[in-house]
Design an enzyme around this catalytic site. Structure first.
Site, mmCIF file in Angstrom:
data_model
loop_
_atom_site.group_PDB
_atom_site.id
_atom_site.type_symbol
_atom_site.label_atom_id
_atom_site.label_comp_id
_atom_site.label_asym_id
_atom_site.label_seq_id
_atom_site.Cartn_x
_atom_site.Cartn_y
_atom_site.Cartn_z
ATOM 1 N N TYR A 1 0.724 11.521 14.870
ATOM 2 C CA TYR A 1 1.319 10.439 14.081
ATOM 3 C C TYR A 1 1.697 9.249 14.961
ATOM 4 O O TYR A 1 1.344 8.102 14.684
ATOM 5 C CB TYR A 1 2.539 10.989 13.351
ATOM 6 C CG TYR A 1 3.290 9.963 12.533
ATOM 7 C CD1 TYR A 1 2.706 9.360 11.425
ATOM 8 C CD2 TYR A 1 4.603 9.624 12.858
ATOM 9 C CE1 TYR A 1 3.403 8.432 10.660
ATOM 10 C CE2 TYR A 1 5.309 8.704 12.109
ATOM 11 C CZ TYR A 1 4.706 8.108 11.006
ATOM 12 O OH TYR A 1 5.406 7.187 10.260
ATOM 13 N N SER B 1 5.161 5.820 -4.489
ATOM 14 C CA SER B 1 6.302 6.707 -4.237
ATOM 15 C C SER B 1 7.000 6.294 -2.946
ATOM 16 O O SER B 1 6.501 5.452 -2.187
ATOM 17 C CB SER B 1 5.843 8.169 -4.138
ATOM 18 O OG SER B 1 4.999 8.347 -3.005
ATOM 19 N N THR C 1 0.854 -1.186 0.000
ATOM 20 C CA THR C 1 0.000 0.000 0.000
ATOM 21 C C THR C 1 0.893 1.240 0.000
ATOM 22 O O THR C 1 1.998 1.217 0.542
ATOM 23 C CB THR C 1 -0.938 0.022 1.214
ATOM 24 O OG1 THR C 1 -0.169 0.167 2.410
ATOM 25 C CG2 THR C 1 -1.759 -1.262 1.303
ATOM 26 N N GLY C 2 0.400 2.312 -0.599
ATOM 27 C CA GLY C 2 1.242 3.507 -0.725
ATOM 28 C C GLY C 2 2.465 3.204 -1.569
ATOM 29 O O GLY C 2 3.557 3.703 -1.287
ATOM 30 N N ILE D 1 9.060 4.968 0.193
ATOM 31 C CA ILE D 1 9.433 3.643 0.697
ATOM 32 C C ILE D 1 8.677 2.548 -0.041
ATOM 33 O O ILE D 1 9.251 1.528 -0.438
ATOM 34 C CB ILE D 1 9.156 3.546 2.215
ATOM 35 C CG1 ILE D 1 9.979 4.562 2.993
ATOM 36 C CG2 ILE D 1 9.444 2.138 2.717
ATOM 37 C CD1 ILE D 1 9.612 4.646 4.461
#
Length: 661
Positions: free
Chosen positions: A529, A388, A384-385, A390
């Site tokens: 976060y 771009s 996922t993600g 990592i």
């Protein structure tokens, strides 16, 4: 001079034969199974002689008179000056049946053959295990005094020596070596047993902790270790110069070491953390054996114990011998070796050679395919993600390794760009546009995955959002906490829980959750976060426990700071040492290969320890850094302003590598 040797292909036997063949004109007859005939050329090459001087005698240890033919017995009759019996099972984990067949019945068969061929002297290589778990000093003239020989290894060693003492009518000698390790000059060893069982644990400590950090070791009874070259030299010398029948010689280290001392010496040899604090295993001695036996009869206790021992790389019986109570007198041996120049070397002087040889040749990880390709080739991996940062760097690694690599992200243009870059490198991504922060879109995405790919083997929960802002600046920005929680926690869970049923059905699957070093260090200015990642960490720990028996594993990576678009708005990070995305991707690859529970940097672990051991000090340290490093201009809503750092702040930037500020 003519010799007969059983166990000539073994670790000690092979070296003893080489030593015997150094004697001018000597001839060695050695027992070998017919099925192992193919080993003979290599043995002759190792010994450096022809078949005329090293003569194979085909037979079997478990057969009467070792299965040697009548013609073979006739040819050997009256020819053998020294008969050495070394063949035995030297393995604590071997089953009782095989140990009885080899150690007891095999010794009886060997004594029969030695008598049949009229050997002039019979040399039986026993073991200090023949003493059992004797409380106190066991002398060389003691035998019947042995205690606690219930374990099959101790029992069979004791009984085999008893056969020699009671049934051998030839002149005989007994030798009891201690725990035999590799050569003191080369470190060479052929298997993992005895102190080698602790090598993997020491290696792990070295990987996790810095060498200067004190560590906790295990203290216990005394352990006696001797290198194989000492045993061979002593055995050769004593057997040729001391022929009086009925003698027993302890081939041991006169000093001996406590278990804790051995672990400390090996840790030093491995450049691992020094063991400064020891937990004495004798503390458990107050628990009655009946209570221990009753506890081990409970399935949950057995399972936990086995899991712990397996994780440490130790045999299940090992803890029974940590409090080894026996010391060994060796006056007969010292007297026999006097003037020969043969002496047991100090473990401290050769431990580094043992470690070096083990790590180069015997480490079990060397013989396992630990490559990423061997782990994920042909498997379905979802990142996922993955458009771009990592995630994209990790996706490239998986695709290069032959995985069916799926990436998702919100931006279709970035996904298309990532797929094009993959094609230019000779592989492909399967890309899906999905907003992980949207629960309905998560459900749609999961259903699409299941329809198109069946299930996922490796799930990399990388998509995330970070906000660096002090709580004082967040009083009117509660949505910061909602947004981070929505993506970092709820979105991650939605995808994971949607894919878990498929993993359960296959009884295999691995989930890697990208967390943060801030969870370990409680980094200021990252309350939104860190809280979202801490929630994910807590859920993962619960899930790991629930799915532990279903073939599904979880790894949490407490990732340090990485150079990605996510940190770009914070100008201060341009001067802070960070990981490259490719380095972060390496951590993800390691998580998939080794499947550890957690991957964290030493700095992260140090921060966690500080918060656990000295929380007030940890708070002061973090508060100092909080006051040194202001909010970024982006967090303040200012554009173009550059943060001004004091010299102390610049120095701390370099010292606290990878931590969030």
């Amino acid at each position: 001079m003519h010799y007969f040797v059983t166990g000539a292909t073994g670790f000690i036997g092979k070296r003893l034969v080489k030593k015997l063949l150094e004697r001018k004109g000597s001839v060695v007859h050695f027992l070998i199974r017919q099925a192992s005939e193919g080993k003979v050329p290599a043995l002759l090459e190792y010994w450096g002689v022809s078949a005329a001087r090293a003569v194979p005698v085909y037979g079997d240890l478990t057969s009467k008179k070792l299965g040697v033919s009548a013609d073979g017995v006739k040819a050997l009759k009256g020819q053998v000056d020294h008969f050495y019996h070394l063949a035995a099972v030297y393995d604590l984990e071997a089953d009782a049946e095989s140990q009885i067949a080899v150690n007891i019945d095999g010794t009886r068969n060997t004594v029969e053959l030695a008598k049949a061929i009229g050997a002039k002297h019979f040399h039986h290589v026993s073991s200090i295990a023949a003493a059992g778990l004797y409380e106190g000093v066991f002398r060389e003239d003691m035998f019947d005094e042995a205690e606690n020989i219930d374990h099959p290894y101790f029992m069979t060693k004791h009984e085999s020596e008893k056969i020699v003492r009671n049934e051998c009518k030839l002149p005989w000698s007994v030798y009891r070596p201690a725990l035999v390790v590799g050569d003191s000059q080369t470190g060479e060893m052929d298997k993992i047993d005895g102190p080698y069982y602790f090598f993997k644990l020491i290696q792990r400590m070295r990987q996790i902790l810095p060498p200067w950090m004190p560590s906790v070791g295990l203290e216990g009874g005394r352990i006696n270790i001797v290198p194989v070259d000492f045993v061979v030299k002593a055995l050769d010398h004593i057997s040729h110069h001391h022929r009086a029948s009925g003698k027993c010689f302890h081939l041991v280290d006169p000093m001996g070491y406590r278990v804790g001392d051995v672990l400390d010496i090996l840790s030093k040899a491995a450049h691992a953390p020094k063991m400064n604090l020891f937990i004495n295993a004798a503390l458990m001695g107050f628990i009655p054996k009946s209570v221990k036996k009753g506890l081990m009869a409970l399935a949950p206790v057995r399972r936990v114990y086995r899991a712990i021992m397996q994780d440490l790389g130790l045999p299940e019986d090992m803890m029974n011998f940590v409090n080894y109570p026996t010391r060994f007198d060796c006056r007969e041996t010292l007297a026999a070796l006097k003037g020969s120049g043969i002496a047991c070397p100090n473990l401290k002087d050769y431990a580094w050679r043992l470690w070096d040889y083990w790590e180069r040749h015997l480490d079990p990880d060397l013989h396992i395919d630990r490559s990423l390709k061997g782990t994920v080739a042909g498997k379905v991996v979802l990142v996922t993600g993955g458009s771009s940062g990592i995630g994209l760097a990790a996706a490239h690694k998986f695709a290069e390794a032959g995985a069916v690599t799926i990436i998702c992200g919100r931006d279709q243009d970035k996904l298309d760009e990532a797929c094009k870059a993959a094609q230019n490198k000779g592989y492909t991504f399967t890309a899906y546009a999905a907003d992980i922060a949207d629960m309905a879109d998560c459900d749609r995405f999961v259903q699409t995955l299941l329809a198109n790919h069946g299930s996922v083997d490796f799930l990399i929960n990388n998509a995330g959002r970070s906000i660096r802002r002090a709580i004082e600046g967040s009083y009117d920005r509660f949505h910061d906490f909602e947004r981070t929680m929505q993506l970092n926690y709820f979105g991650c869970l939605r995808v994971t829980m949607g894919l878990l049923p498929g993993m359960v059905a296959k009884k295999k699957g691995h989930v890697v959750n990208i967390s943060s070093i801030g969870v370990l260090t409680n980094a200021p200015r990252f309350s939104a976060y860190v809280a979202s990642k801490a929630a994910l960490d807590a859920w993962t720990r619960c899930a790991s426990s629930e799915f532990a028996d279903q073939g599904i594993s979880f790894t949490t990576i407490n990732m340090p700071l990485v150079r990605t678009p996510m940190i770009a708005p914070t100008q201060i990070y341009k001067n802070v040492p960070t990981l490259a995305p490719e380095e972060a991707a390496d951590m993800i690859a390691q998580a998939c290969i080794f499947k550890p529970v957690r991957i964290a940097t030493r700095l992260g672990v140090t921060g966690q320890v500080m918060h656990a051991m000295v929380p007030r000090v940890a708070q002061i340290v973090m508060n100092t850094s909080f006051r040194m490093f202001p909010d970024s201009s982006a967090a303040k809503g200012e554009k173009g302003a550059k943060p001004q750092l004091s010299p102390e702040a610049v120095a701390m930037q370099q010292m606290m590598r990878g931590i969030h500020f």
